[in-house]
Design a protein around this motif. Structure first.
Motif, short mmCIF file in Angstrom:
data_model
loop_
_atom_site.label_atom_id
_atom_site.label_comp_id
_atom_site.label_asym_id
_atom_site.label_seq_id
_atom_site.Cartn_x
_atom_site.Cartn_y
_atom_site.Cartn_z
N PHE A 141 64.27 -36.00 -66.97
CA PHE A 141 65.19 -36.40 -68.07
C PHE A 141 65.84 -37.54 -67.75
O PHE A 141 66.24 -37.78 -66.70
CB PHE A 141 66.14 -35.15 -68.04
N LEU A 142 65.63 -38.56 -68.69
CA LEU A 142 66.01 -39.89 -68.34
C LEU A 142 67.37 -40.30 -69.50
O LEU A 142 67.19 -40.06 -70.59
CB LEU A 142 65.02 -41.12 -68.52
N ARG A 143 68.17 -41.03 -68.65
CA ARG A 143 69.26 -41.46 -69.58
C ARG A 143 69.52 -43.00 -69.66
O ARG A 143 69.18 -43.53 -68.82
CB ARG A 143 70.57 -40.90 -69.04
N THR A 144 70.07 -43.33 -70.77
CA THR A 144 70.56 -45.03 -70.78
C THR A 144 71.94 -45.00 -71.25
O THR A 144 72.47 -46.10 -71.58
CB THR A 144 69.56 -45.48 -71.84
N ASN A 145 72.57 -43.81 -71.08
CA ASN A 145 74.26 -43.75 -71.35
C ASN A 145 74.61 -42.56 -70.72
O ASN A 145 74.10 -41.71 -70.13
CB ASN A 145 74.62 -43.86 -72.75
N ARG A 146 75.83 -41.95 -71.04
CA ARG A 146 76.39 -41.05 -70.55
C ARG A 146 75.88 -39.71 -71.04
O ARG A 146 76.06 -38.45 -70.42
CB ARG A 146 78.04 -40.87 -70.81
N TRP A 147 75.09 -39.61 -71.97
CA TRP A 147 74.22 -38.32 -72.43
C TRP A 147 73.20 -37.99 -71.48
O TRP A 147 72.57 -38.94 -70.93
CB TRP A 147 73.75 -38.58 -73.93
N HIS A 148 73.14 -36.74 -71.24
CA HIS A 148 72.24 -36.36 -70.06
C HIS A 148 70.85 -36.84 -70.19
O HIS A 148 70.12 -37.27 -69.38
CB HIS A 148 72.15 -34.88 -70.13
N HIS A 149 70.28 -36.97 -71.41
CA HIS A 149 69.16 -37.47 -71.70
C HIS A 149 68.76 -38.18 -73.05
O HIS A 149 69.19 -37.37 -73.97
CB HIS A 149 67.76 -36.92 -71.19
N SER A 150 68.24 -39.30 -73.47
CA SER A 150 67.83 -39.79 -74.72
C SER A 150 66.07 -39.87 -74.59
O SER A 150 65.64 -39.90 -75.74
CB SER A 150 68.42 -41.08 -74.87
N LEU A 151 65.63 -39.80 -73.45
CA LEU A 151 64.44 -39.97 -73.39
C LEU A 151 63.94 -38.80 -72.06
O LEU A 151 64.60 -38.69 -71.04
CB LEU A 151 63.69 -41.19 -72.84
N ALA A 152 62.64 -38.04 -72.37
CA ALA A 152 62.22 -37.22 -71.27
C ALA A 152 60.66 -37.61 -71.21
O ALA A 152 60.30 -37.67 -72.19
CB ALA A 152 62.61 -35.90 -71.45
N VAL A 153 60.10 -37.42 -69.94
CA VAL A 153 58.83 -37.46 -69.88
C VAL A 153 58.17 -36.08 -69.33
O VAL A 153 58.85 -35.67 -68.46
CB VAL A 153 58.43 -38.62 -68.99
N ALA A 154 57.24 -35.59 -69.94
CA ALA A 154 56.75 -34.37 -69.44
C ALA A 154 55.33 -34.68 -69.04
O ALA A 154 54.40 -35.47 -69.74
CB ALA A 154 56.71 -33.45 -70.83
N ARG A 155 54.68 -33.83 -68.16
CA ARG A 155 53.33 -33.93 -67.78
C ARG A 155 52.49 -33.13 -68.82
O ARG A 155 52.78 -32.14 -69.00
CB ARG A 155 53.17 -33.02 -66.45
N GLY A 156 51.46 -33.85 -69.26
CA GLY A 156 50.48 -33.32 -70.27
C GLY A 156 49.37 -33.80 -70.18
O GLY A 156 48.75 -34.84 -69.33
N PRO A 157 48.29 -33.38 -70.95
CA PRO A 157 46.89 -33.58 -70.70
C PRO A 157 46.70 -34.89 -71.19
O PRO A 157 45.54 -35.40 -70.79
CB PRO A 157 46.09 -32.48 -71.34
N HIS A 158 47.28 -35.33 -72.19
CA HIS A 158 47.30 -36.81 -72.66
C HIS A 158 48.17 -37.44 -73.13
O HIS A 158 49.45 -36.80 -73.23
CB HIS A 158 46.13 -36.66 -73.94
N VAL A 159 48.35 -38.66 -73.61
CA VAL A 159 49.43 -39.43 -74.16
C VAL A 159 49.51 -38.80 -75.49
O VAL A 159 48.86 -38.74 -76.39
CB VAL A 159 49.19 -40.88 -74.35
N SER A 160 51.11 -38.44 -75.95
CA SER A 160 51.47 -37.87 -77.33
C SER A 160 52.73 -37.67 -76.99
O SER A 160 53.41 -37.75 -76.20
CB SER A 160 50.76 -36.74 -77.41
N LEU A 161 53.29 -37.33 -78.32
CA LEU A 161 54.72 -36.93 -78.69
C LEU A 161 54.95 -35.48 -78.19
O LEU A 161 54.03 -34.63 -78.68
CB LEU A 161 55.18 -37.08 -80.08
N HIS A 162 55.67 -35.20 -77.35
CA HIS A 162 55.99 -33.81 -76.86
C HIS A 162 57.09 -33.07 -78.05
O HIS A 162 56.71 -32.25 -78.67
CB HIS A 162 56.77 -33.78 -75.57
#
Length: 313
Positions: free
Chosen positions: A183-204
């Motif tokens: 879970f990644l943040r760029t301001n005080r909110w816990h996350h605006s972007l997150a990265v999940a381990r998946g079998p291919h590149v796609s929108l989660h």
């Protein structure tokens, strides 16, 4: 808090879909977004409570894909500084900084991330006339966050941390599978972007903030009554402490209603590593259907070929 951070917030997510009319009908009638500006084959859909010109852009196309994820910056100078930084680091730019032709105008540029996704950063976009979402209104207030799948998530997380100054808030792990989501943040909110381990590149999934728990539950109920396929929920996550109800849109993208995403004190926050095999980590309430392989696969989505397809309009 990182004083060098040039990205301020999440703006919008842009989707290309073969059945444009069906997708447009779903997002406006069922999901609760407002068509602010529409052209033939392109729609800009706004969230009622958001100053952003639009939270979702839909584009009719032969191939389903994630066109881009857009973030905001504070000024033209910050946009230029970020573009220069990325260029020096060898990141491939789609276009140099310049005037934007999308609703609200502004100044920005686009680049490819390490997985080939198109990312936009912009400043000086005209603020949309938005409104306070009233009690009982089960429509999205704003786009909350976007989660992306990557077959090499460690490299993706490192890219966003190194080049864009995203900070790690928390990590999910599993005893058998290792670390699974960041879970990644760029301001005080816990996350605006997150990265999940998946079998291919796609929108989660893309997640939309509701006014409160009551409105979130009303929206969840409306979709259930409307026969929209539910993936997971309703429940409350531990990482971020936000509520969740995940559904599939007509093209199989997972989308979420959420509320009460945690606000952090960035100066004192220390990231946690949560064990995803503990049911309370995925759902503190215990009300959601169990997280299993079937549920997880619903968010793998179709392969997104990213930069191997012509850059989006």
């Amino acid at each position: 808090m990182n004083d060098e951070r040039l990205i301020t917030h999440l703006r919008h997510v842009d989707l290309a879909v073969p059945d444009y009319d069906r997708q447009f009908e779903f997002y406006t009638t069922m999901w609760g977004l407002e068509p602010e500006t529409t052209d033939d084959g392109i729609a800009f859909l706004a969230a009622a409570g958001s100053p952003e010109q639009y939270s979702v852009r839909l584009r009719g196309a032969a191939e389903k894909r994630l066109d881009l994820i857009a973030f905001g910056a504070a000024s033209e100078a910050d946009v230029n500084a970020l573009a220069e930084r990325l260029g020096r680091s060898g990141v491939k730019l789609v276009c140099e900084p310049g005037r934007l032709l999308t609703p609200g105008g502004g100044y920005g540029f686009r680049f490819f991330d390490i997985d080939g996704r198109t990312v936009e950063v912009s400043s000086d976009v005209e603020v949309r006339q938005h409104r306070k979402v009233e009690e009982g209104e089960s429509v999205p207030v704003k786009l909350s966050h976007v989660v992306i799948n990557s077959p090499n998530p460690e490299a993706t997380v490192a890219f966003y941390a190194k080049h864009l100054d995203f900070a790690l808030s928390d990590t999910l792990m599993h005893p058998r599978m290792g670390e699974m989501m960041w879970f990644l943040r760029t301001n005080r909110w816990h996350h605006s972007l997150a990265v999940a381990r998946g079998p291919h590149v796609s929108l989660h999934h893309a997640s939309f903030e509701m006014r409160g728990v009551d409105e979130y539950m009303r929206g969840t109920g409306r979709l259930l009554r409307g026969g929209v396929e539910k993936v997971w929920g309703p429940g409350r996550h531990m990482a971020g402490n936000n509520t969740f109800s995940y559904f599939l849109d007509p093209h199989g993208n997972t989308i979420e209603y959420t509320t009460e995403l945690e606000e952090l004190d960035e100066d004192t926050w220390h990231p946690h590593i949560y064990d995803f095999s503990d049911p309370a980590v995925s759902d503190q309430w215990g009300t959601a259907n169990p997280m299993n392989e079937f549920v997880a696969k619903q968010s793998f989505n179709d392969v997104d070929r990213g930069l191997f397809v012509a850059p989006p309009v």
